[in-house]
Write a protein that holds these residues in place. Sequence first.
Motif, PDB file in Angstrom:
ATOM      1  N   ALA A  24       0.825  -1.202   0.000  1.00 25.88           N
ATOM      2  CA  ALA A  24       0.000   0.000   0.000  1.00 25.88           C
ATOM      3  C   ALA A  24       0.860   1.253   0.000  1.00 25.88           C
ATOM      4  CB  ALA A  24      -0.930  -0.008   1.214  1.00 25.88           C
ATOM      5  N   GLU A  25       1.897   1.253   0.847  1.00 21.24           N
ATOM      6  CA  GLU A  25       2.769   2.428   0.919  1.00 21.24           C
ATOM      7  C   GLU A  25       3.448   2.699  -0.419  1.00 21.24           C
ATOM      8  OE1 GLU A  25       5.506   2.291   4.138  1.00 21.24           O
ATOM      9  OE2 GLU A  25       3.975   1.812   5.621  1.00 21.24           O
ATOM     10  N   GLU A  26       3.870   1.642  -1.096  1.00 21.32           N
ATOM     11  CA  GLU A  26       4.527   1.815  -2.401  1.00 21.32           C
ATOM     12  C   GLU A  26       3.569   2.432  -3.415  1.00 21.32           C
ATOM     13  OE1 GLU A  26       6.655  -0.901  -5.852  1.00 21.32           O
ATOM     14  OE2 GLU A  26       6.312  -1.762  -3.856  1.00 21.32           O
ATOM     15  N   LEU A  27       2.312   1.990  -3.398  1.00 19.83           N
ATOM     16  CA  LEU A  27       1.323   2.533  -4.328  1.00 19.83           C
ATOM     17  C   LEU A  27       0.979   3.983  -3.990  1.00 19.83           C
ATOM     18  CD1 LEU A  27      -0.980  -0.606  -4.638  1.00 19.83           C
ATOM     19  CD2 LEU A  27       0.399   0.400  -6.462  1.00 19.83           C
ATOM     20  N   TYR A  28       0.871   4.309  -2.706  1.00 20.54           N
ATOM     21  CA  TYR A  28       0.602   5.701  -2.326  1.00 20.54           C
ATOM     22  C   TYR A  28       1.721   6.616  -2.821  1.00 20.54           C
ATOM     23  CZ  TYR A  28      -3.245   4.279   0.772  1.00 20.54           C
ATOM     24  OH  TYR A  28      -4.426   3.801   1.259  1.00 20.54           O
TER      25      TYR A  28
END
Length: 894
Positions: free
Chosen positions: A731-735
């Motif tokens: 999720a952090e990578e996509l954000y």
Amino acid sequence: MKGRFLINSHRLITEIPVFLTHRFLGYGITSFFIAVVFFTPCAVFRAEAQDPKPRPARDSFIDAIERNLQVGRNREALHLLNALRNHNIQTVDEPLFVFLEAQALMSNGFPEEAQHRIELLRTLPNWEDVIDGEKLLAVEVQVLKAVGQPLDALGLVEQDLPELDLIDPPYPVDTTQKYLLYGDLQLACGRFEEGVYTLFDLLLNGSRRFRDDVTQALLAAANQQVLKPEDYERLLKFLPDIPGISLWNEFSKSAFRSGYHEMASTFLLEGLTDHAPKLRLNWEEFLRDQEEGPFLDLVGETVSEILDGTGENKSLDLQILAAQTYRRIGDSERAIELTREIATNRDLSLQLFAARMYGDEGYFDEASEIYEDLETRAPGKFLEAWGSLYVQSGDTDQALKIWSRIPDTHANSVEGYLLWGRLLEEKGFLEESKNAFLAGIEKTRKPIHFAYELLEVSLSLSDVEGALVAYETLRGQTSPGTTKSVWTPGRLLTQLKRTQQAEVFAHKLAEVIGATSTVQAEWRDFAIELATDLALQLNKVEIISNWIHSPSPALVAYWESAPLRKTNHFLNMGSELSFRGEDLLAVQVLDRVDPPLFDLKIDAAEAAARSHESIGQASEAIRYWEIIHRSNRASRMNLREAEMAIARLHLEEYRAGEALKWLNQIDEDKEPRTIMVEVKFLKGLAYSRLHEKRKAIRYLEDVLTLGMKHAAGAVFWLAEWELWQRNHEEAEELYRQVLSMDPGQRLANDSLERLRHLTQLEEEQIPAYSLAAFFEAGGNWSDAEENYRKLASLIESGDLSDWAYYRLGSLLIRTGRHEEGMDQWSLLLERTSSETLKRKIRLEILKIRQSDQAELFEEIVMEDPNSLIGDLARDEMLSAMEEAEVDKSHSPIP
């Protein structure tokens, strides 16, 4: 605003004869013939509504559109194409129609829309059999350059280039043309050496037909400062052999800018010494374009060097060039010395040049003496210039006296008075011009020849009643059936804007329309139509607001003079207001029209839908989109736009199921790529809100694969899904991807919020956080509230805790517990240390209370101007100011 340029195009199918007559009036028999050629297909097309097989007429109209594009009437071509589309005369499934649309859109400055049309064209069956590949390539290259993809354009051209090694010089016309385009693209892509090499090769070996174009391309390269000294030396050899081109001065200027001062001087010396007759053609304009500075000094020094070297043997052309140069650099004495030498020649053109030079340098007596002599040799021919000399000297009375001799020197009295009046108008003597036209009417007893000029001058003087009387004179003496085609408000509005009298005229016209006598005036209807166009063009929304709240007797009489006139007036005004972004007033106007009547005006229904959507009235917007969807007049594109808009609005209201009902009517795989992406994203969003993971993720990933619009939104929702599934790292990578794809926008702010919060959360707190955010975004208020309360109980006081309570307050207000939510926010304002959160809450409270105090929003803007909150507050501030102006317009006058 994107996509709204098609509004009002439906009227064109009935107004095309009007439009064409405007364009060609006054341009002679040939132009009249052209107008007739265009007019005939229009009449046939109106008959096509009853005739189901009008193919020959349709083809002739397409031919007319192609001719418009060929001669540069691009706006007209686009209007005609829009009219055909809106009236279902031509379908979007025909390759030729789509290709012409792409051409017209590109020519009118809509490259992205043109690109979409080209993509659509390639999906149509058998398009290669209909569209010439060379023409498509040319348009596609223009489009790619315009949208900032010159490398892609270069790749397209390279695929189709013939091998020059296999062709004997001179190259054929088509080969030269392709390589000229290729060289231009090489320069645009930064491949300067290759581009310059290509252009020189064409200059040496290309078709002679394109030598001027190649030379101009090399000049463009020189202005980009990519030519080397050896390139300039090669150009010196070529320029004398290129007929009709006098670019020694231009290449000299570019060489000087590139730092090659010696080369710049060489170009000037050769041009002025050996090619003065060529340079004389545009030397004055060239000098006028130069700024004071070193290059202009170099020009003056070069001219002096050549004059000193030639002595008494200098040619007349060189004398004229030198005189112009000395005047430009401020050496008045030498300019006049040369002028006296030129004036001894009895050639009319040289004497006229000398007179102008004397006048420009302030030697008015000498100039007047020449004009007086010229008048004896060619009576009437130089009266305009002679009078202008006196205007220049400040003696306007003498100028007017000289110009008044024009009618007496002209064999045809009508034409003489027209020339006199037009000259006075052109010189700015409007009152005198009006009197000249009146004198012409009195002397010739032929008012029809002067009425139009009298009308234009009256408009320029803001003489409203005089203009309207002149209009009636024209209408009374024009052939029956042609009045409305010639004398339209739009034409007069153009004249008003040109003379910069529109504001004053609009004010005076409003007074005239308010007068009781106007109710019975013959020009009443025309006056109201002109006033409508003026109000819209000048954005005088208070005039239209007054009309719909307290119409004058003349306006009421106008509405009642014909069936549906009031309805059509409202539909046209509302559509134009919507197009101009005056959405609040647009809905006030359009909502006064009975809904069934919108079935005949698809563009007005679309305007009403978009304006209601813009001011936040989703249900009303849906109602108008449904009118469009039910209409028998709706085109395939109208249906797609309506279906997607309704789906979007349902999603904004968190009715994902309703949105899917509309989206499922569209087979996205059979639509153009842009529509396909839009539909897939909306479906992904709808299934996300319904928590149907497999379908949602599949559609969102499809959007990413296509790599177009909504990619950032798709990544954000994929990140939300990963967070919901406890995949924190993914999720952090996509954000973080969203931050790079959507910088400074709302999605980036939300992503930044998520990333900041995730670093502050403990492992056991993340489930409540992810579920709360996910449920809120999907419209599951009770589940979101439960998880926000759970999250708030798990975390200590701080920024994250404040954020949770802020979201909880928002949910309470959204679910009807208004007082409870406001109390939650009030407590938060007292305890939070985050200034950003305080501003956000203040802004939300002002919006909920529908505050009309612009200064309260302005405070937030001034506190945080360069942020999303500041931008939102600024929008609200401007909206409050606009509403205050509208309210003020219908307040009673004390």
